[in-house]
Write a protein that holds these residues in place. Structure first.
Motif, short mmCIF file in Angstrom:
data_model
loop_
_atom_site.label_atom_id
_atom_site.label_comp_id
_atom_site.label_asym_id
_atom_site.label_seq_id
_atom_site.Cartn_x
_atom_site.Cartn_y
_atom_site.Cartn_z
N ALA A 331 0.71 -1.32 -0.09
CA ALA A 331 -0.18 0.02 0.03
C ALA A 331 0.80 1.15 -0.05
O ALA A 331 0.29 2.24 -0.48
N HIS A 332 2.05 1.32 0.42
CA HIS A 332 2.98 2.27 0.48
C HIS A 332 4.37 2.06 -0.37
O HIS A 332 4.76 3.22 -0.63
N TYR A 333 4.55 1.04 -0.79
CA TYR A 333 5.79 0.67 -1.50
C TYR A 333 5.60 -0.22 -2.72
O TYR A 333 4.76 -0.63 -2.87
N GLY A 334 6.20 0.22 -3.86
CA GLY A 334 6.14 -0.47 -5.05
C GLY A 334 5.67 -2.02 -5.17
O GLY A 334 6.77 -2.48 -4.55
N TYR A 335 4.86 -2.59 -5.50
CA TYR A 335 4.51 -3.82 -5.48
C TYR A 335 5.34 -4.37 -6.70
O TYR A 335 5.32 -4.31 -7.91
N VAL A 336 6.39 -5.37 -6.30
CA VAL A 336 7.23 -6.14 -7.34
C VAL A 336 6.71 -7.45 -7.24
O VAL A 336 6.61 -7.91 -8.79
N THR A 337 6.47 -8.12 -6.55
CA THR A 337 6.01 -9.46 -6.48
C THR A 337 5.55 -10.19 -5.21
O THR A 337 6.05 -9.43 -4.09
N ASP A 338 4.76 -10.99 -5.17
CA ASP A 338 4.39 -11.69 -3.72
C ASP A 338 4.84 -13.06 -3.73
O ASP A 338 4.74 -13.74 -2.73
N GLU A 339 5.74 -13.50 -4.72
CA GLU A 339 6.02 -15.02 -4.78
C GLU A 339 7.13 -15.30 -5.27
O GLU A 339 8.03 -16.03 -4.69
#
Lengths: 467, 91
Positions: A331-339
């Motif tokens: 929500a605050h930092y750029g989403y690169v990946t979750d996996e």
């Protein structure tokens, strides 16, 4: 092709005499793999007995159960287990825990690759693993060491012998069906030959997974619903005008015959869109990993980026908090990946903004939510570079304030290695990992209870090796 | 029991060493080795060695184990290393 052609994933099913459970398991697992369109040269299933006499037929009662459940009991002959069989097996499946223990005592190299069928079924349910199947024994063993899953099925007592036989075979059938469905989305790509004159369907869309363009073709009567839901969930990965390096076809249809036909052509096929989207995620991940074996270091890790492109990698096994962490910090930092965090030798990070698997609070069903739907922060307009690697240690009774502990160099690499895909194929192997860890200033263990408390740590983590 | 003249061969694919300890890669399996195991593995890496030669080398480096037979302790270490695919033992 990165996957070594002809190198099958070898499953050896072991029990005491090789006339009962292991024989039934062999034939039913083969049946379900075939129904999922997985050829025997991709996953090879055999069985053997710890105390078996060679060359006997399957137990008559067991054979009847195999036939009842749609399998083929013909031509079966018992084999006694040998060191060569164990060494050649990628995964060993045992009937009961004592058979697994006896196998590991006789053949210590089996340890780490041997499970009971009940354990495997439960571990897959807990893990939601998205990795090439050759990584699965290591991932399942890692999970088994930290969780308590039943080592056998819940069966009627021995006094009710007939009921017990039926129950154990039903349980084997259910478990092998479930395992085959999971493996179908994660086996090495095995394109089926097209019939004469048959033209390949136009892909519905192309997805980018850490630089690998994967063409997706939707089929079945629900293809439009799948296409719409898929594009919504994968919005940040959809790319135009890219030549595909990998492809997959996914079919959604309520008709079991349509699904069966689709699977025989190498397609993934499911009865509903939600299940299809769940497996699509694993399939795209595995296709992309296969395409970059030996080129990138690909780890089971979430990644979050700061405004200058610095990326913190949070390494953890599946099912231990990466998605929740990605959602909260994203929500605050750029989403690169979750996996799957993919890193080039020069520390460049290749993003993979796949959907996040979120459990619906009301229905408890896992749904795939796109990064945009969850309002996760976009990537910064700067090259992404790995600056810090942290191993996650989430505990129910963990500290209220997160604790960051520096790990010893070798100890840290040993923990990191458990969460890598195709470590042996990475040029430089352990030396490459050692250089990576040195370049990001070492590895740390982050022990915490509530992910919200990790947020204030992010500026410190992002400063990484610059500090 | 492994005989004294059994030949021990290093079979790891990659190995990194730091501060006396080592990490060995065999296939896709990674093993974190103690100082004693590291010394044994590095000794084998210089050329195949017998169990008795390894025992003598380790005793020279670390001294004899208290209340235990050096040869038995070394066999235990080598068996573990063999089970992890780090070395092979023949003979």
């Amino acid at each position: 092709m990165p996957w070594e052609s002809g190198t099958a994933f070898r499953v050896l099913i072991v029990d005491a005499g090789n006339q009962g459970r292991s024989a039934v398991g062999e034939r039913l697992l083969r049946r379900h793999l075939a129904l999922n369109g997985i050829p025997a040269d991709v996953i090879r299933v055999t069985s053997a007995g710890l105390n078996a006499d060679d060359g006997l037929r399957m137990d008559v009662g067991a054979a009847a159960q195999v036939e009842r459940l749609g399998g083929n009991a013909h031509g079966f002959r018992t084999r006694s287990v040998s060191a060569a069989m164990v060494e050649a097996a990628t995964m060993l499946i045992c009937g009961t825990w004592w058979e697994r223990e006896e196998l590991c005592i006789r053949y210590p190299r089996a340890r780490g690759r041997a499970f009971t069928l009940s354990e495997i079924a439960h571990l897959y349910e807990e893990l939601a693993v998205a990795a090439p199947i050759f990584d699965h024994p290591r991932l399942l063993d890692s999970r088994l060491r930290s969780s308590e899953v039943p080592d056998d099925f819940d069966l009627p007592p021995w006094e009710e012998f007939e009921e017990r036989i039926v129950a154990v075979c039903d349980a084997i059938d259910e478990a092998t069906r479930w395992i085959a469905e999971i493996w179908a989305s994660m086996v090495p790509h095995h394109p089926q030959p097209k019939a004469d004159g048959e033209e390949a369907a136009e892909p519905t869309c192309t997805l980018d997974a850490f630089g690998v363009a994967v063409a997706i073709t939707c089929g079945g009567s629900a293809h439009e619903a799948l296409s719409i839901a898929g594009k919504r969930a994968w919005g940040r990965c959809v790319v135009e005008d890219r030549e595909a390096e990998a492809d997959l076809t996914i079919v959604v249809d309520p008709d079991p015959d349509v699904l069966a036909d689709a699977r025989l052509t190498g397609a993934l096929a499911y009865q509903d869109v939600d299940t299809a989207l769940h497996h699509l995620s694993s399939a795209v991940t595995v296709r992309a990993i296969e395409a970059r074996v030996g080129q990138l270091i690909m780890m089971h890790a979430a990644g979050l980026a700061g405004p200058d492109g610095s990326v913190v990698g949070f390494v953890a096994p599946s099912g231990t908090g990466k998605t929740t962490l990605s959602r909260t910090l994203g929500a605050h930092y750029g989403y690169v990946t979750d996996e799957t965090l993919a890193v080039a030798p020069d520390l460049t990070v290749l993003p993979y903004a796949k959907p996040l698997s979120v459990i619906d609070a009301l229905t408890h069903v896992k749904e795939q939510w796109g990064a945009d739907s969850l309002d996760l922060a976009p990537l910064p307009d700067a090259p992404l570079r790995l600056t810090r690697l942290v191993i996650l240690d989430r505990r129910e009774n963990g500290p209220s304030t997160p604790v960051l502990t520096r790990l010893g160099h070798l100890e840290g690499i040993a923990m990191l290695a458990e969460q890598l895909s195709y470590l042996s194929k990475i040029p430089g192997q352990l030396h490459a990992l050692s250089d990576l860890v040195d370049a990001v200033g070492g590895l740390s263990l982050l022990t915490y209870r509530d992910v919200k408390t990790v947020l204030p740590l992010m500026p410190v983590l992002l400063a990484g090796s610059r500090r | 029991m492994i005989p004294d003249d059994a030949l021990v061969t290093a079979t790891w694919d990659d190995l990194i060493e730091r501060d006396g300890q080592a990490l060995a890669l065999s296939g896709n399996d990674v093993s974190l080795l103690s100082e004693l195991a590291t010394a044994a593995v590095l000794f084998c890496a210089e050329g195949d060695a017998t169990v008795s030669a390894i025992a003598a080398h380790l005793e020279e480096l670390f001294g004899a184990p208290e209340g235990a037979d050096t040869s038995a302790a070394v066999r235990e270490v080598l068996t573990t290393l063999q089970n992890r695919g780090v070395v092979s033992i023949t003979g």
